[in-house]
Design a protein around this motif. Structure first.
Motif, short mmCIF file in Angstrom:
data_model
loop_
_atom_site.label_atom_id
_atom_site.label_comp_id
_atom_site.label_asym_id
_atom_site.label_seq_id
_atom_site.Cartn_x
_atom_site.Cartn_y
_atom_site.Cartn_z
N PRO A 176 1.16 6.16 4.92
CA PRO A 176 1.81 6.22 3.60
C PRO A 176 1.18 5.29 2.57
CG PRO A 176 3.22 5.11 5.22
CD PRO A 176 2.10 5.74 5.98
N TRP A 177 0.62 4.17 3.00
CA TRP A 177 0.01 3.25 2.04
C TRP A 177 -1.23 3.86 1.41
CZ3 TRP A 177 0.16 -0.67 6.56
CH2 TRP A 177 1.49 -1.00 6.84
N GLU A 180 -0.14 6.82 -0.96
CA GLU A 180 0.31 6.35 -2.26
C GLU A 180 -0.84 6.10 -3.22
OE1 GLU A 180 2.51 2.85 -1.39
OE2 GLU A 180 4.27 3.93 -0.60
#
Length: 414
Positions: A176-177, A180
């Motif tokens: 997810p990092w 993003e």
């Protein structure tokens, strides 16, 4: 001096650190676990298959659709160079009968100790128990024994692994990092994994843990001879792993997949049928099969398990099942138990030197990238090769910010 962060202390990350530090930049490796190289040590429990001695073209073909993107890194750090690198660390290797390459000590710990020693001599700093938790603006954020911290670097190499064996550090928490920051990540799928099979309770009770030796297994991957192990949940082992990608893809596409077993390699169905037909009709099925075909134990049990009425079949049909026994498989075992994974950072978001297009100055390597290969030394070789390539590229990128870096680096190499 340019500063580089390597996130992940596995084989890819340590090789990135070695390559970058040799270029005269300051390197810090951040590892979430208490020690580096835990997955390498786990692999060493079965001998540490470092690479493979087959010819280069056959070796490179093992990487399938990702071969073109991996080729330059593999060409720069091929199998023989991997062996020479091990020798440079004081670890002699040998080629096994299957072509797989192992340390003579059949352990990973001597290699890892020597490797970490070399990195320390080069000034590489290893920060353990430093878990990367994403970005804070242009900085990297970490959970450390002393609380959270943020640091900025001139370049970053991400070597965080995939999603297999999360207890050893590869937990895919990074997905997810990166998402993003507009980095496309293909979903992870198990590779080199076992498969579930709907065994009957009596079969499990008697044969779980039994090896099935000297068989040929066939799938869309071709026909491969070897052995596998019956587990309580299904099937495991090197022969299964060789077919894993094919079986997984077939299950995803069609909802069902079959591994076809030849339980008597080297003997034709016609000869097996003739030998079975000569057996006394009053003899038990197990005795007839053992005397005519040599099959007993788990192979006999597989025939009975997968063809319940096999004992009532005529000799020619029994022979056909011996030569082509269909073993339906169910979904792969959980991804966390797979030896490796497919999926990861998509290639379209990565430059030829392994930099993320969406994050200039951030490079990726190892199992974070979307590639897969069979066991046999191919996994570790590609992790080392991509780690080396990413480390060199990160050093070039970071060093370009310092006008004198190029001259200093060239002097050091001379």
């Amino acid at each position: 001096m340019a500063r580089i962060a390597i996130i992940g202390g596995g084989p890819a990350g340590l090789m990135a650190a070695e390559a970058a530090s040799a270029q005269g930049v300051a390197v810090t490796v951040f590892e979430a676990m208490p020690t580096a190289g835990r997955k390498l040590l786990m692999a060493g429990k079965s001998g540490l298959n470092i690479t493979h001695a087959e010819d280069g073209a056959s070796f490179d073909a093992r990487y399938g659709g990702a071969r073109a993107r991996l080729q330059a890194a593999l060409d720069a750090f091929p199998a023989q160079t991997v062996r020479d690198w091990c020798t440079g660390l004081g670890v002699e290797t040998f080629v096994g009968s299957s072509g797989r390459v192992f340390p003579k000590a059949m352990k990973a710990s001597p290699l890892l100790r020597a490797w970490l020693g070399r990195l320390a001599e080069r000034g590489v700093v290893l920060e353990t128990r430093h878990r990367w938790i994403g970005f804070d603006g242009d900085s990297l954020a970490f959970d450390t024994p002393n609380g959270q911290s943020c640091e900025r670097f001139d370049a970053v190499v991400l070597a965080l692994g995939g999603a297999s064996w999360p207890e050893l550090g590869s937990d895919a928490a990074w997905v997810p990092w990166l998402a993003e920051r507009d980095v496309l990540v293909a979903p992870f799928r198990p590779a080199n994994c076992g498969f579930e099979v709907a065994w009957s309770p009596p079969f499990i009770e008697r044969f779980a843990g039994e090896p099935v030796k000297s068989v040929v297994a066939s799938s869309d991957a071709g026909s491969i001879q070897g052995e596998f192990v019956v587990s309580r949940d299904g099937i495991e082992g090197s022969l299964v792993y060789a077919h894993a990608a094919s079986l997984r893809d077939r299950l995803e596409a069609a909802g069902r997949a079959v591994l076809t077993l030849d339980l008597a390699p080297g003997r034709t169905a016609e000869k097996l049928a003739r030998d079975l037909a000569r057996q006394p009709a009053k003899a038990s099925f197990s005795n007839r099969l053992r005397k005519a075909t040599g099959l007993d134990g788990v192979k006999l049990a597989l025939l009975r398990e997968l063809v319940p009425d096999i004992s009532s079949r005529p000799p020619d049909e029994i022979a056909l099942y011996i030569k082509a026994l269909p073993l339906p498989v169910l979904p792969p075992r959980p991804i966390g138990k797979a030896i490796s994974v497919a999926g990861g950072v998509a290639w379209e978001g990565v430059t030829d030197d392994f930099m993320l297009r969406a994050l200039p100055g951030t490079f990726v390597c190892g199992e974070m990238l979307d590639w897969e290969a069979p066991t046999g030394g191919y996994l570790l070789t590609a992790c080392l090769a991509t780690g080396r390539a990413a480390g060199l590229a990160a050093a070039r990128y970071a060093g370009a910010k310092f006008p004198s870096w190029g001259q200093e680096s060239n002097d050091e190499q001379d």
